[in-house]
Design a protein around this motif. Structure first.
Motif, PDB file in Angstrom:
ATOM      1  N   ALA A 206       0.807  -1.161   0.027  1.00 28.94           N
ATOM      2  CA  ALA A 206       0.097   0.146  -0.121  1.00 28.94           C
ATOM      3  C   ALA A 206       0.984   1.211  -0.127  1.00 28.94           C
ATOM      4  N   GLU A 207       1.704   1.257   0.801  1.00 28.17           N
ATOM      5  CA  GLU A 207       2.538   2.329   0.865  1.00 28.17           C
ATOM      6  C   GLU A 207       3.564   2.610  -0.310  1.00 28.17           C
ATOM      7  N   ARG A 208       3.869   1.671  -1.037  1.00 31.24           N
ATOM      8  CA  ARG A 208       4.414   1.682  -2.230  1.00 31.24           C
ATOM      9  C   ARG A 208       3.792   2.342  -3.571  1.00 31.24           C
ATOM     10  N   ILE A 209       2.145   1.698  -3.398  1.00 32.97           N
ATOM     11  CA  ILE A 209       1.481   2.288  -4.248  1.00 32.97           C
ATOM     12  C   ILE A 209       1.046   3.790  -4.097  1.00 32.97           C
ATOM     13  N   LYS A 210       0.973   4.122  -2.755  1.00 32.43           N
ATOM     14  CA  LYS A 210       0.800   5.450  -2.344  1.00 32.43           C
ATOM     15  C   LYS A 210       1.975   6.535  -2.996  1.00 32.43           C
ATOM     16  N   ILE A 211       3.152   5.982  -2.817  1.00 29.84           N
ATOM     17  CA  ILE A 211       4.270   6.795  -3.242  1.00 29.84           C
ATOM     18  C   ILE A 211       4.334   6.973  -4.964  1.00 29.84           C
ATOM     19  N   ALA A 212       3.967   6.028  -5.494  1.00 27.95           N
ATOM     20  CA  ALA A 212       3.952   5.915  -6.928  1.00 27.95           C
ATOM     21  C   ALA A 212       3.095   6.561  -7.650  1.00 27.95           C
ATOM     22  N   LEU A 213       1.687   6.606  -7.082  1.00 33.54           N
ATOM     23  CA  LEU A 213       0.387   7.162  -7.652  1.00 33.54           C
ATOM     24  C   LEU A 213      -0.261   8.295  -7.137  1.00 33.54           C
ATOM     25  N   LEU A 216      -3.296  15.021  -5.367  1.00 35.48           N
ATOM     26  CA  LEU A 216      -4.594  15.648  -5.016  1.00 35.48           C
ATOM     27  C   LEU A 216      -5.229  16.378  -6.119  1.00 35.48           C
ATOM     28  N   THR A 217      -4.467  17.220  -6.859  1.00 36.71           N
ATOM     29  CA  THR A 217      -4.955  17.894  -7.808  1.00 36.71           C
ATOM     30  C   THR A 217      -3.991  18.103  -9.177  1.00 36.71           C
ATOM     31  N   GLY A 218      -4.446  18.568 -10.033  1.00 37.46           N
ATOM     32  CA  GLY A 218      -3.537  18.698 -11.382  1.00 37.46           C
ATOM     33  C   GLY A 218      -3.407  17.478 -12.158  1.00 37.46           C
ATOM     34  N   PRO A 219      -2.189  17.435 -12.829  1.00 36.31           N
ATOM     35  CA  PRO A 219      -1.892  16.277 -13.827  1.00 36.31           C
ATOM     36  C   PRO A 219      -1.813  14.886 -12.779  1.00 36.31           C
ATOM     37  N   CYS A 294       4.308  13.227   4.040  1.00 33.74           N
ATOM     38  CA  CYS A 294       3.193  13.289   2.877  1.00 33.74           C
ATOM     39  C   CYS A 294       2.819  14.741   2.414  1.00 33.74           C
ATOM     40  N   SER A 295       3.852  15.736   2.854  1.00 33.54           N
ATOM     41  CA  SER A 295       3.677  17.265   2.300  1.00 33.54           C
ATOM     42  C   SER A 295       4.490  17.093   0.831  1.00 33.54           C
ATOM     43  N   GLN A 296       4.762  15.909   0.290  1.00 36.21           N
ATOM     44  CA  GLN A 296       5.305  15.610  -0.899  1.00 36.21           C
ATOM     45  C   GLN A 296       4.486  15.169  -1.889  1.00 36.21           C
ATOM     46  N   ILE A 297       3.143  14.901  -1.530  1.00 34.52           N
ATOM     47  CA  ILE A 297       2.214  14.494  -2.567  1.00 34.52           C
ATOM     48  C   ILE A 297       1.884  15.420  -3.388  1.00 34.52           C
ATOM     49  N   PRO A 298       1.962  15.208  -4.615  1.00 36.03           N
ATOM     50  CA  PRO A 298       1.829  16.009  -5.553  1.00 36.03           C
ATOM     51  C   PRO A 298       0.551  16.674  -5.651  1.00 36.03           C
ATOM     52  N   GLY A 299       0.468  18.094  -5.869  1.00 37.13           N
ATOM     53  CA  GLY A 299      -0.841  18.979  -5.994  1.00 37.13           C
ATOM     54  C   GLY A 299      -1.373  19.353  -4.330  1.00 37.13           C
ATOM     55  N   ILE A 300      -0.451  19.021  -3.633  1.00 41.88           N
ATOM     56  CA  ILE A 300      -0.882  19.244  -2.247  1.00 41.88           C
ATOM     57  C   ILE A 300      -0.896  20.667  -1.811  1.00 41.88           C
ATOM     58  N   LYS A 301       0.209  21.449  -2.479  1.00 42.74           N
ATOM     59  CA  LYS A 301       0.222  22.845  -2.248  1.00 42.74           C
ATOM     60  C   LYS A 301      -0.867  23.455  -2.640  1.00 42.74           C
ATOM     61  N   GLU A 302      -1.298  23.271  -3.929  1.00 46.74           N
ATOM     62  CA  GLU A 302      -2.647  23.817  -4.547  1.00 46.74           C
ATOM     63  C   GLU A 302      -3.860  23.265  -4.075  1.00 46.74           C
TER      64      GLU A 302
END
Length: 341
Positions: A206-213, A216-219, A294-302
């Motif tokens: 599950a953690e590997r899937i979370k990191i790969a995919l 939250l927003t954007g592409p 988890c602040s590194q999740i893409p789109g989290i800033k937006e």
């Protein structure tokens, strides 16, 4: 007679990772906060990465545990064993060379748990043991001038909790916490795969899937050829009981994460509503700082910027911000100033 060395040591006691800084030597330990114990003898088998490799793969004689779960101490004795094991390894059992121990802890730990952490340091023979909130250390380690008469907001999204803090004049003015963070996201992915695909997967998958995919927003996450990234998940088929493999899409994982983030969104709005007016006004300029793994999740800033309608910044050192702040705190000449030397 050899002169005794007086060293300051900082510890980031995180739900996911344990980091240890030693004065003059840097961060000497940065591994998962996991311990493997022999059930019969209660001796430590391994700590950190070696213990993490055993998670879900042990026999009945070995127990793999996380002493901090959801930002709460689940077993103070196991925390003592982890610290003793790692500090022994660093100092070759010469713990009397440690003059000061500063331990950074999650915001929501109770006063009883705080006292237990201090007593833990004393039990290791380190009388000068102090504790500090991770949210404050993370802000300092990320470069914020938290000692100025100006409001700053920090959101630390770690493994066990998401912590919210409003800081000014070197102190936490307001803080909130929710037990929804990296570990919770993993469990939600596990539940989704079980419900939707009738496949049972483990925490590491599950953690590997979370990191790969995750996004939250954007592409959606893409490879170098601009194709959507997918991830393979292998586990046990709930119908046949046989091993099976499926392919998960980034669209599926985004839906899981967005549902998981709804309570985080509510706490963010509640924190902003309770922030004193003058400090709230400062946030229009200072914005929100995001730290934690988890602040590194893409789109989290937006995502957070759209909710709060103020600027959002990512820490340049999200994984080490707390231990970097701990290092600065160990150099503090008073409660409100630290030396750059």
């Amino acid at each position: 007679m050899k002169e005794k060395t007086n060293l300051s040591v900082g510890v980031d006691l995180g739900t996911s990772n344990l980091l240890i800084y030693v004065e003059g030597q840097g961060t000497l330990f940065n591994e998962p906060s996991i311990i493997a114990i022999d059930k019969a003898t209660r001796n430590v088998v391994s700590v950190g990465y070696e213990a993490a490799k055993l998670d879900g793969k042990t026999h009945s004689k070995v127990e793999v545990a996380r002493p901090l779960q959801g930002g709460v101490i689940s077993d103070i004795q196991l925390i003592r064993e982890i610290l003793l094991y790692t500090l022994d390894k660093i100092f070759l059992s010469n713990l009397d060379s440690i003059n000061k121990l500063l331990i950074c802890i999650p915001s929501e730990i109770t006063n009883t748990e705080k006292e237990a952490i201090v007593e833990l340091g004393h039990s290791l023979g380190i009388q000068n043991t102090e504790i500090e909130e991770e949210i404050k250390a993370g802000a300092l380690g990320s470069g914020l001038d938290i000692f100025a008469p100006k409001g700053h907001m920090v959101i630390d999204i770690g493994g066990g909790t998401t912590d919210f803090g409003i800081l000014s004049l070197g102190e936490v003015v307001l803080s909130k916490s929710i037990k929804i963070a990296g570990d919770y996201f993993d469990r939600q992915i596990i539940d989704y795969v079980k419900t939707t695909h009738k496949l049972e997967i483990g925490n590491q998958t599950a953690e590997r899937i979370k990191i790969a995919l995750s996004s939250l927003t954007g592409p959606y996450p893409m490879d170098e050829d601009c194709n959507l990234i997918h991830a393979e998940a292998m586990g046990r088929d709930l119908v046949s009981g046989l091993p099976r493999q499926i392919t998960l899409s980034p669209q599926e994982i985004r839906e899981v994460l967005l549902r998981s983030f709804d309570p985080i969104k509510s706490i963010l709005l509640a924190t902003l509503e309770e922030t004193p007016p003058e400090l709230a006004g400062d946030l229009v300029d200072s914005g929100i700082l995001l730290t934690g793994g988890c602040s590194q999740i893409p789109g989290i800033k937006e995502y957070f910027s759209e909710i709060a309608q103020i600027p959002v910044y990512l820490s340049e050192v999200p994984l080490t911000a707390v231990i970097d702040g701990c290092k600065k705190m160990l150099k503090m000449t008073s409660r409100y100033f630290y030396s750059e030397v």
